[in-house]
Design an enzyme around this catalytic site. Sequence first.
Site, PDB file in Angstrom:
ATOM      1  N   MET A 228       0.842  -1.209   0.000  1.00  0.00           N
ATOM      2  CA  MET A 228       0.000   0.000   0.000  1.00  0.00           C
ATOM      3  C   MET A 228       0.876   1.257   0.000  1.00  0.00           C
ATOM      4  SD  MET A 228      -3.290  -0.538  -0.093  1.00  0.00           S
ATOM      5  CE  MET A 228      -4.156   0.856   0.615  1.00  0.00           C
TER       6      MET A 228
ATOM      7  N   SER B 240      -9.297   3.933   0.845  1.00  0.00           N
ATOM      8  CA  SER B 240      -9.947   2.715   0.370  1.00  0.00           C
ATOM      9  C   SER B 240      -9.673   2.481  -1.102  1.00  0.00           C
ATOM     10  CB  SER B 240     -11.454   2.772   0.587  1.00  0.00           C
ATOM     11  OG  SER B 240     -12.028   1.589   0.059  1.00  0.00           O
TER      12      SER B 240
ATOM     13  N   GLU C 192     -18.981  -2.409   3.388  1.00  0.00           N
ATOM     14  CA  GLU C 192     -18.263  -3.369   2.516  1.00  0.00           C
ATOM     15  C   GLU C 192     -18.594  -4.810   2.949  1.00  0.00           C
ATOM     16  OE1 GLU C 192     -13.921  -2.596   1.947  1.00  0.00           O
ATOM     17  OE2 GLU C 192     -13.657  -4.626   2.714  1.00  0.00           O
TER      18      GLU C 192
ATOM     19  N   HIS D 104     -17.485   2.751   6.012  1.00  0.00           N
ATOM     20  CA  HIS D 104     -17.288   2.217   4.651  1.00  0.00           C
ATOM     21  C   HIS D 104     -17.031   0.705   4.734  1.00  0.00           C
ATOM     22  CE1 HIS D 104     -14.537   0.687   1.592  1.00  0.00           C
ATOM     23  NE2 HIS D 104     -15.138   1.484   0.733  1.00  0.00           N
ATOM     24  N   ASN D 105     -16.175   0.323   5.645  1.00  0.00           N
ATOM     25  CA  ASN D 105     -15.837  -1.102   5.735  1.00  0.00           C
ATOM     26  C   ASN D 105     -17.004  -1.940   6.246  1.00  0.00           C
ATOM     27  OD1 ASN D 105     -13.326  -0.180   4.964  1.00  0.00           O
ATOM     28  ND2 ASN D 105     -12.242  -1.622   6.259  1.00  0.00           N
TER      29      ASN D 105
ATOM     30  N   LYS E  15     -14.271   5.889   7.373  1.00  0.00           N
ATOM     31  CA  LYS E  15     -13.659   4.719   6.701  1.00  0.00           C
ATOM     32  C   LYS E  15     -14.161   3.428   7.348  1.00  0.00           C
ATOM     33  CE  LYS E  15     -10.846   2.227   4.131  1.00  0.00           C
ATOM     34  NZ  LYS E  15     -10.817   0.900   4.592  1.00  0.00           N
TER      35      LYS E  15
HETATM   36  C1  6PG Z   1     -10.511  -0.930   1.524  1.00  0.00           C
HETATM   37  C2  6PG Z   1     -10.704  -2.182   2.350  1.00  0.00           C
HETATM   38  C3  6PG Z   1      -9.513  -2.521   3.171  1.00  0.00           C
HETATM   39  C4  6PG Z   1      -9.723  -3.749   4.063  1.00  0.00           C
HETATM   40  C5  6PG Z   1      -9.818  -5.035   3.335  1.00  0.00           C
HETATM   41  C6  6PG Z   1      -9.843  -6.277   4.214  1.00  0.00           C
HETATM   42  O1  6PG Z   1     -11.348  -0.057   1.693  1.00  0.00           O
HETATM   43  O2  6PG Z   1      -9.587  -0.849   0.724  1.00  0.00           O
HETATM   44  O3  6PG Z   1     -11.765  -1.980   3.222  1.00  0.00           O
HETATM   45  O4  6PG Z   1      -9.263  -1.403   3.976  1.00  0.00           O
HETATM   46  O5  6PG Z   1      -8.631  -3.849   4.883  1.00  0.00           O
HETATM   47  O6  6PG Z   1     -10.960  -5.024   2.550  1.00  0.00           O
HETATM   48  O7  6PG Z   1     -10.783  -6.232   5.227  1.00  0.00           O
HETATM   49  P1  6PG Z   1     -11.175  -7.556   6.035  1.00  0.00           P
HETATM   50  O8  6PG Z   1      -9.909  -8.360   6.188  1.00  0.00           O
HETATM   51  O9  6PG Z   1     -11.689  -7.125   7.353  1.00  0.00           O
HETATM   52  O10 6PG Z   1     -12.154  -8.276   5.189  1.00  0.00           O
END
Ligand code: 6PG
Length: 509
Positions: free
Chosen positions: A17, A133, A212, A208-209, A205
């Site tokens: 990253m 993200s 997600e 957002h997750n 964020k």
């Molecule tokens: C993003 C993602 C990222 C996250 C992974 C894994 O926005 O780029 O949210 O930040 O770390 O998707 O998340 P998990 O391991 O909890 O599934």
Amino acid sequence: MATEKLADIGLIGLAVMGENLALNIADHGFRVAVYNRTTQVMKDFIAANPDTPGGLVGCATLPELLAAIKKPRKIIILVKAGPAVDAVTRQLMDDGLEKDDLVIDCGNSLWTDTIRREKDYAGHCRFFGSGVSGGEIGARFGPSLMPGGDAQAWQHLEPIWKAIAAKVDPETGKAIETAKPGQPVVGGIPCTAYIGENGAGHYVKMIHNGIEYIDMQLISEAYFLMRNLLGAAPDQLAQTFARWNEGDLDSYLIEITADILKQRDPQKPDSFLVDHILDTAQQKGTGKWTSVNALDMGIPANAIAEAVFARNLSALKDERVEASKQLVGPEYSYSGNREELIDSVRDALYCSKICAYAQGFQLMRAAESEYKWKFDFASIAAIWRGGCIIRAHFLQKITDAYRREPRLLNLLLDPYFKEQIQKTQSRWRSVVAIAAQAGIAVPAFMSALAYYDGYRSAQLPANLLQAQRDYFGAHTYERTDQPRGRLFHLDWPAPDRPELAIANSGKSD
Ligand code: 6PG
């Protein structure tokens, strides 16, 4: 170390990253000084990228890094969330960080840690937390960025953040996918905006997750239903998801699902990889944080929490295998129209998704009063239109909803979403009913529907629940025919005589 020209920004932590973010920044003409704890990693990175438009400056030590950057310095930290963030910040302070310098934590840090850090490091630096993200590709070619911290400090970061963020088309709100190294997108709207003070960026964020998690769970349930009820092969389902991606469900996660489902297993090319992947989901914890926060604030984000529990249940693989031999479900075989079921599953996914986003935004509303933030919800939805994992056409609709009514109580009450659910809910209900009859677990579809029906119910069974609490614990209840806040208690069971109901204006324990 190259000393000829000071860098515009520094970056600590050259895992993938960090490397990708540094390259993205350098592609946009900014000079980036980079440091990594293992110096060889930094040297290899510099050697591999000699010709970026802005230029990379390798620094072997933190004092070298500090000396290489223009003041007020801007230093991104991309290390593992947790104690490492404090360790690096403190080391920078020891090595000469100045009070106007900005330290920007771009990891998935817990927002309360960011609030604490901003206070702890005040006077030593300006501590900023920015959600990033989009995974590795997003970091490289355009992430969605959610910055939070001192509003005055934001102006120093803004030009870089706007340059490197994903861009969306101003007309359609769709992500512009043409970003290539060294060729910045011209004219698009950047997927970043100042979110608010202290931990606001990391909080958003986290939401957002959480979203997600539920987005991924809903898609997985849709796949699972069609696989089990229709016996559809993964590549057939890939076509279904690809078709869905052309309509209201158009999103990155649906798009990658179509790709995943048609992927053959490189080791067994006559079969599909998805069928060989063990069904146990892992997690790093941001969905759990969202759910814990919802519980702490008393906000019914049940679909988001359900997505976390679904991962937990999946992780009990051995137990489930054993239970599958002992616990019996219904015998069921779907005999209806295939296309009709596929359309119904699509609608179930769409309606559930609306509820899930309603919960995420409701949570942010509650956090505003808890943490004294003032969110611009249209802007938050807008910066999620591109770059991030949940990017979707749908987020343009949410942006529009909050532009129409910035203080919208709940997304479900927006006229567009109201109409969408009105049009499609009967098929959502039929999918949930079929899943229940067939004994197929679709917790997120069901939980979202329970939220929808609960939220639209003027009357819930909590009257009985309050009576139970009063019965066994004298916890009191309010009456429908009395002003709110006036508390009553009955010595249960009592004869039906009003004088025995004791009015009690005190607070229940
Ligand atoms: C993003 C993602 C990222 C996250 C992974 C894994 O926005 O780029 O949210 O930040 O770390 O998707 O998340 P998990 O391991 O909890 O599934």
